[in-house]
Write a protein that holds these residues in place. Structure first.
Motif, short mmCIF file in Angstrom:
data_model
loop_
_atom_site.label_atom_id
_atom_site.label_comp_id
_atom_site.label_asym_id
_atom_site.label_seq_id
_atom_site.Cartn_x
_atom_site.Cartn_y
_atom_site.Cartn_z
N PHE A 42 0.90 -1.29 0.05
CA PHE A 42 -0.08 0.16 0.74
C PHE A 42 0.46 1.07 0.18
O PHE A 42 0.62 2.42 -0.76
CB PHE A 42 -0.78 -0.30 1.55
N LEU A 43 2.16 1.07 0.75
CA LEU A 43 2.37 2.63 0.76
C LEU A 43 3.58 2.67 -0.04
O LEU A 43 3.53 3.37 -1.17
CB LEU A 43 3.98 2.13 2.02
N LEU A 45 2.25 1.73 -3.27
CA LEU A 45 1.03 2.45 -4.26
C LEU A 45 1.14 3.89 -4.09
O LEU A 45 0.66 4.48 -5.14
CB LEU A 45 -0.42 1.81 -3.85
N TYR A 46 0.65 4.21 -2.71
CA TYR A 46 0.53 5.86 -2.81
C TYR A 46 1.69 6.20 -2.91
O TYR A 46 1.67 7.50 -3.57
CB TYR A 46 0.74 5.55 -1.11
N GLU A 47 3.11 6.08 -2.97
CA GLU A 47 4.31 6.60 -3.32
C GLU A 47 4.31 6.71 -4.82
O GLU A 47 4.45 7.80 -5.49
CB GLU A 47 5.27 6.15 -2.88
N SER A 54 -3.94 8.50 -7.44
CA SER A 54 -4.71 8.62 -6.87
C SER A 54 -6.31 7.63 -6.49
O SER A 54 -7.35 6.72 -5.86
CB SER A 54 -4.14 8.80 -4.68
#
Length: 153
Positions: A42-43, A45-47, A54
């Protein structure tokens, strides 16, 4: 548990760091734990995603929730197409890497409370190929921080 009485001030600085371990050893221990390793995808994907990406991922997730009832609707097909498009964009992002490019942030070591703080970003490209149209996101600000000017084009 944090209790708040009416008429008292809430310590937002404490709430801002409630789930973040205070020491580096504590943060490293969390990263090595099973829960910390579970958050890594998840980190990533977020970055890896832009703000637009997003929102696209959020739309794909909501569409997937609507598509759970696969017998009465064809929404699961839309979810499959959106997810495939999102994963293809993450795979293709590797082809847009900028090898050899280095970034440096210049900032004052200390600043007085209430004074503005300026971040200067230096990008060095030793290669022959120019990289244009770069977008940068500012750092995470504490609860009482605010951007005083828009980012440079």
């Amino acid at each position: 548990m944090i209790r708040v009485r009416l008429g008292t001030r809430v310590n937002f600085a404490r709430l801002n760091h409630l789930f973040i371990p205070a020491t580096k050893a504590g943060r490293d221990k969390f990263r090595a734990s099973a829960v910390g390793r579970a958050f890594l995808p998840f980190l990533y994907l977020y970055e890896a995603l832009s703000p637009e990406g997003s929102v696209f991922a959020l739309v794909a997730i909501v569409t997937g929730a609507f598509g759970l009832d696969a017998l009465s609707t064809d929404t699961h097909l839309l979810w499959g197409a959106l997810t495939a498009w999102l994963l293809a964009s993450l795979v293709c992002a590797r082809f847009y890497a900028m090898p050899g490019v280095s970034f440096e942030v210049a900032v004052a070591r200390r600043v007085a409370v209430g004074e503005p703080l300026a971040f200067s970003l230096v990008v060095r490209n030793p290669g022959a190929r120019p990289h244009e149209a770069l977008r940068f996101a500012g750092p995470f600000l504490p609860w009482d921080g605010a951007w005083t000017s828009p980012r440079a084009a």
